[in-house]
Scaffold this motif. Structure first.
Motif, PDB file in Angstrom:
ATOM      1  N   PRO A   1       6.683  -0.546   7.020  1.00 52.41           N
ATOM      2  CA  PRO A   1       6.898  -0.496   5.576  1.00 52.41           C
ATOM      3  C   PRO A   1       8.284  -1.033   5.221  1.00 52.41           C
ATOM      4  O   PRO A   1       9.283  -0.640   5.832  1.00 52.41           O
ATOM      5  N   GLY A   2       8.322  -1.946   4.274  1.00 50.03           N
ATOM      6  CA  GLY A   2       9.605  -2.484   3.827  1.00 50.03           C
ATOM      7  C   GLY A   2       9.719  -3.984   3.971  1.00 50.03           C
ATOM      8  O   GLY A   2      10.424  -4.630   3.202  1.00 50.03           O
ATOM      9  N   ILE A   3       9.092  -4.532   4.974  1.00 51.19           N
ATOM     10  CA  ILE A   3       9.194  -5.983   5.228  1.00 51.19           C
ATOM     11  C   ILE A   3       7.775  -6.542   5.268  1.00 51.19           C
ATOM     12  O   ILE A   3       7.138  -6.574   6.315  1.00 51.19           O
TER      13      ILE A   3
ATOM     14  N   ASN B   1      -0.912   0.357   4.218  1.00 52.81           N
ATOM     15  CA  ASN B   1       0.453  -0.043   3.892  1.00 52.81           C
ATOM     16  C   ASN B   1       0.578  -0.507   2.431  1.00 52.81           C
ATOM     17  O   ASN B   1       0.916  -1.666   2.126  1.00 52.81           O
ATOM     18  N   GLY B   2       0.298   0.426   1.519  1.00 51.98           N
ATOM     19  CA  GLY B   2       0.399   0.129   0.089  1.00 51.98           C
ATOM     20  C   GLY B   2       1.797  -0.321  -0.302  1.00 51.98           C
ATOM     21  O   GLY B   2       1.970  -1.124  -1.233  1.00 51.98           O
ATOM     22  N   LYS B   3       2.797   0.203   0.411  1.00 56.74           N
ATOM     23  CA  LYS B   3       4.180  -0.170   0.119  1.00 56.74           C
ATOM     24  C   LYS B   3       4.400  -1.666   0.326  1.00 56.74           C
ATOM     25  O   LYS B   3       4.948  -2.346  -0.549  1.00 56.74           O
ATOM     26  N   ASN B   4       3.964  -2.181   1.454  1.00 58.61           N
ATOM     27  CA  ASN B   4       4.170  -3.613   1.706  1.00 58.61           C
ATOM     28  C   ASN B   4       3.354  -4.488   0.771  1.00 58.61           C
ATOM     29  O   ASN B   4       3.794  -5.587   0.411  1.00 58.61           O
ATOM     30  N   ALA B   5       2.175  -4.010   0.367  1.00 56.71           N
ATOM     31  CA  ALA B   5       1.388  -4.782  -0.599  1.00 56.71           C
ATOM     32  C   ALA B   5       2.175  -4.948  -1.891  1.00 56.71           C
ATOM     33  O   ALA B   5       2.260  -6.051  -2.452  1.00 56.71           O
ATOM     34  N   ALA B   6       2.780  -3.857  -2.358  1.00 57.44           N
ATOM     35  CA  ALA B   6       3.554  -3.927  -3.597  1.00 57.44           C
ATOM     36  C   ALA B   6       4.798  -4.798  -3.419  1.00 57.44           C
ATOM     37  O   ALA B   6       5.162  -5.581  -4.315  1.00 57.44           O
ATOM     38  N   LEU B   7       5.454  -4.675  -2.269  1.00 52.20           N
ATOM     39  CA  LEU B   7       6.649  -5.496  -2.044  1.00 52.20           C
ATOM     40  C   LEU B   7       6.298  -6.977  -1.988  1.00 52.20           C
ATOM     41  O   LEU B   7       7.038  -7.827  -2.507  1.00 52.20           O
ATOM     42  N   LEU B   8       5.181  -7.307  -1.371  1.00 50.15           N
ATOM     43  CA  LEU B   8       4.754  -8.707  -1.314  1.00 50.15           C
ATOM     44  C   LEU B   8       4.453  -9.218  -2.727  1.00 50.15           C
ATOM     45  O   LEU B   8       4.824 -10.348  -3.095  1.00 50.15           O
ATOM     46  N   ALA B   9       3.802  -8.379  -3.520  1.00 49.84           N
ATOM     47  CA  ALA B   9       3.544  -8.764  -4.916  1.00 49.84           C
ATOM     48  C   ALA B   9       4.867  -9.020  -5.648  1.00 49.84           C
ATOM     49  O   ALA B   9       5.007 -10.005  -6.386  1.00 49.84           O
ATOM     50  N   CYS B  10       5.836  -8.158  -5.424  1.00 47.67           N
ATOM     51  CA  CYS B  10       7.142  -8.327  -6.075  1.00 47.67           C
ATOM     52  C   CYS B  10       7.833  -9.607  -5.607  1.00 47.67           C
ATOM     53  O   CYS B  10       8.478 -10.301  -6.399  1.00 47.67           O
ATOM     54  N   GLU B  11       7.739  -9.916  -4.321  1.00 53.69           N
ATOM     55  CA  GLU B  11       8.346 -11.159  -3.824  1.00 53.69           C
ATOM     56  C   GLU B  11       7.734 -12.374  -4.511  1.00 53.69           C
ATOM     57  O   GLU B  11       8.423 -13.353  -4.804  1.00 53.69           O
TER      58      GLU B  11
ATOM     59  N   VAL C   1      -7.757   0.554   4.276  1.00 58.20           N
ATOM     60  CA  VAL C   1      -7.508   1.994   4.275  1.00 58.20           C
ATOM     61  C   VAL C   1      -8.096   2.610   5.546  1.00 58.20           C
ATOM     62  O   VAL C   1      -9.220   2.302   5.935  1.00 58.20           O
ATOM     63  N   SER C   2      -7.329   3.464   6.201  1.00 60.98           N
ATOM     64  CA  SER C   2      -7.766   4.060   7.472  1.00 60.98           C
ATOM     65  C   SER C   2      -8.936   5.012   7.251  1.00 60.98           C
ATOM     66  O   SER C   2      -9.125   5.554   6.167  1.00 60.98           O
ATOM     67  N   GLY C   3      -9.719   5.211   8.296  1.00 61.59           N
ATOM     68  CA  GLY C   3     -10.865   6.096   8.233  1.00 61.59           C
ATOM     69  C   GLY C   3     -11.324   6.428   9.638  1.00 61.59           C
ATOM     70  O   GLY C   3     -10.494   6.492  10.546  1.00 61.59           O
ATOM     71  N   LYS C   4     -12.613   6.603   9.827  1.00 55.45           N
ATOM     72  CA  LYS C   4     -13.077   6.942  11.173  1.00 55.45           C
ATOM     73  C   LYS C   4     -12.850   5.801  12.148  1.00 55.45           C
ATOM     74  O   LYS C   4     -12.717   6.017  13.332  1.00 55.45           O
ATOM     75  N   LEU C   5     -12.854   4.556  11.669  1.00 51.85           N
ATOM     76  CA  LEU C   5     -12.750   3.424  12.593  1.00 51.85           C
ATOM     77  C   LEU C   5     -11.473   2.583  12.442  1.00 51.85           C
ATOM     78  O   LEU C   5     -10.976   2.070  13.424  1.00 51.85           O
ATOM     79  N   ASN C   6     -10.976   2.348  11.263  1.00 54.53           N
ATOM     80  CA  ASN C   6      -9.805   1.494  11.000  1.00 54.53           C
ATOM     81  C   ASN C   6     -10.084   0.003  11.142  1.00 54.53           C
ATOM     82  O   ASN C   6      -9.741  -0.779  10.268  1.00 54.53           O
TER      83      ASN C   6
END
Lengths: 157, 157, 157, 157, 157, 157, 157, 157
Positions: G102-104, H113-123, H85-90
């Protein structure tokens, strides 16, 4: 003439798998129509084809991120059979088709197993078609005889 | 009364998955019978149950080396739907059910997805049962309304 | 003559793996019979073959959803050795054979390893056959000498 | 008294799996001895234990890079049954035990399946022990009755 | 002459991987000895070779159930580098070598990566050999120049 | 005082794994320094730390897309030992560390196996430190005695 | 002229994947520069290239322990698109690129899918380039027409 | 007010992942709208939402057979970022999102990794928003300071 099965391929490259399905449907005398329509490249066309069809069973064949069977199932209440197509990974198409969310079912068959997809469609149609059931019975008998004759050839080698 | 669906579990421990299927069949008013019969511990009983049944669709639920759906399919020409049950590995039951040899099809649904197995069975039965088709249409509409109301709750959070 | 080992193949295409087993049994002078019988296409025949046999050890060779070894084991109290056959996935046959439910054991060997299946059968038979045990000892010695001579060739390269 | 089975664990943490094996051997009246000996931490002791033993069958139980079953097999011509123990990965122990090189067989059972390892050992010993064969037959019958009574409980729910 | 590195292969078929290691050791002027010795087929010889050697670093190369690196490590306190060899599965050798139990370390390199195994051995030896460290520095510089010239060729294409 | 080992963690959450390494280094009397430095969040700091250090061996501990060990190795000619940290997937960190390109080696140990990383570092340092070699020999002897006493406790249960 | 996209390959062997990206960028008239620079063999050069560039989007293509996309992302705030390159394992490059901490962020596309990496870059650039958006719309239309004409060829077969 | 980002969740159960994305967008001051819409249960709604939106970047979050990101991408030429999103299998969600067919790109980030999705959108948005770029720079600096202070706490332990 009424088409009982619609086969949809996600891409022209899935043709070798659909040919296995067509071969069974031809052999058992089941009418079908066949289209290429991509869930990702032509989403509207998938919807149109499915909603316009009178087919009783849908066979959706796709590889990679194989969204096609699930998307077909999202547009119909008819049974949908999904066939994952092998590629660089295999698991991608298998899991994409198999792991549908609760509520929208797809009956998945094995990797590249167009034959079983068609046979499952025939079993469904045969619930109300005695003649087709008889052909399925004959088909299975021929398989069994093939196993027996293979066994004898091997033993007498 | 005629049973339209037979549910077979490989083991008592598969009950949580069969309950999801039963719940759908109850909700949609489809008659079913339910048995535990192991392909490995009681192979003859599996054969007897399948051959004696008038069910139109079979739901076979099993974990680990999940031979049950394939063995059920080997004794009938009716459509068989297989449900892999999760465990220490998951891939064992999924691949055992999915990768049937050409000739004997099993329509596999996702891991522990008893709900989709029952819905697929209902879609098959609904091909000749307009009332059931109507219930399926209502069921799907309720799901869509649920998604919409979930979305609204989230947006107005 | 009494057959000590029964080899059952799920399909003619498994022959390359059974030939490795046959080659060991021939070399060590163990009598065997060999059949093709599919757990899915000819389930009744698998049962008949196993129940009619006087073999002390069963070798079951199968690929994909490899139900054969488990089904053989379900019909006998004799030791059953399973051999997974490689294919598009490998894990399907390996896990189908390996992950038997508690109560019905199958001793699994590695992928396509018909040789080890036959050697394990011989080790079981050698428990009450001193001559066969001697042959196994010789066989192992030859393997060791082969490793030594390979090592010398490499070192003097 | 003569020990018929030797159980070797790679680590004290494998005890829950060996207890399943012991429980079966106790129930069926088979004498066994049990040791902890690590292929990696105490390699010489593994060799000594195996070579000094008169056991007819070896059960080797290990996790992670589970070299123990293969190392036991390298020091004996008796049948060796390997049991992979679950952990953070599962596939490590399963593949380490299963994928033995041609020439040195190990019959592998499923993950943590100490029960099947013991039953397979008993099937091997029962080849020359009619009483044990009878006990195995009884054991299997009890399993079948358990499946039947589970099925009845479920149906009458 | 004193050998600084011992290379042990589990089988003659691992030679293509050991040749990558030998090529690096030759290029950097490190003395080594090379043997084939199987952890499963010739366990005693592995022990003898390791205990008799004055090598400072061991390179153990093996495929399938690759017990060799761990068995070498069990007989020495010198650093052991393991190289998994690709085959039908890949994960078998990788996990067998990598997942050593706490207490007996093996430093594993990537699949078939004999080159990195040799370079790691050289880095260890270079801790007390300034000349070798210089050669490693030169080697790395040549790699960097190669990347640069590849980049220029591509850009000017 | 001269630090012989540098431990670098990719994140504070890797501390439980580094503590296993620290515990071994403390027990065997090896001096080390320890830092958190992320290959992705603080790439320049990783470079500075590695280039400024006089450590003879680097231990790099990281999870997920575990680039840290490889990045450390890209900045030094000293041996680098990588430790993959378990998480939602496990295979991500294991393969990221293990599958280094030819030319830049990392010696990888098993998942979360900080203990083996430290022991491998000690084996490398012990090549020129007789006292440390003695401590390693004692450590291994204690492990063996532990296995023996565990075995005796189990047998006398 | 201002370069809008920088393509960086980890190795010359990744060229077939970068060519798919170049072909799209050429077709849609987007300016790009292309370099080979290894995160492990030439870490400083990766940093220099990224920091010196005015590119708006970075495409990083790498196989095995594919640290390159993440390392590029660690040196820029511009969007980075990662392309895993297939090899002996596939999962190594896919997970190394996908599982960034998370972060990069790195936006990963499918295995060897240089085409989608370039299209995603174009979609990003098209947010402020109406002409490019028009070209993307045309490109997608051509794909749809291709699917339609494939479908017609198949149906009229 | 103009929404720059649209977040779509496949199911209410994906909320914990979307919250990580929302938290970043809130922190960096980016306007977004958020909906639940299932590619399988409400396919028409997904199309309507996407086509009606003026968002510049789409974040699609889904588990299991995660068709949502690909279906969003099929209805827009704007960049789409997918979050498995993680679950029984991933692996099901990861591969379904990652392995898009050539022509319709989705930039995938790591599991949950919702955090990185948002950061990529911001970039992506920051390419034409200097203020947002500054906030991203500050955000990254804070991360680096956090790593440094974590490192100091650890060292002074």
């Amino acid at each position: 003439m009424l088409m009982q099965v619609m086969i949809i391929l996600g891409s022209k490259s899935d043709t070798p798998v659909s040919e296995k399905a067509e071969s069974i449907l031809d052999e058992l005398g089941v009418e079908y129509e066949i289209f290429i329509a991509s869930a990702h490249r032509t989403p509207d066309r998938v919807k149109e084809l499915v909603e316009a069809s009178d087919a009783k069973v849908f066979l959706a064949i796709a590889g990679m991120s194989a969204a096609l069977p699930g998307v077909v199932a999202s547009h119909t209440l008819k049974p949908v059979i999904g066939v994952p197509v092998s590629g660089k990974l295999n698991m991608d198409a298998m899991l994409s088709i198999l792991q549908m969310p609760p509520g929208i079912p797809v009956g998945t068959v094995g990797l590249d197993n167009g034959k079983n997809a068609a046979l499952l469609a025939c079993e469904i149609l045969a619930l109300t078609d005695k003649e087709l059931e008889g052909k399925l019975r004959e088909y299975r008998k021929r398989m069994q005889e093939k196993v027996l004759s293979d066994s004898e050839s091997l033993a007498s080698k």
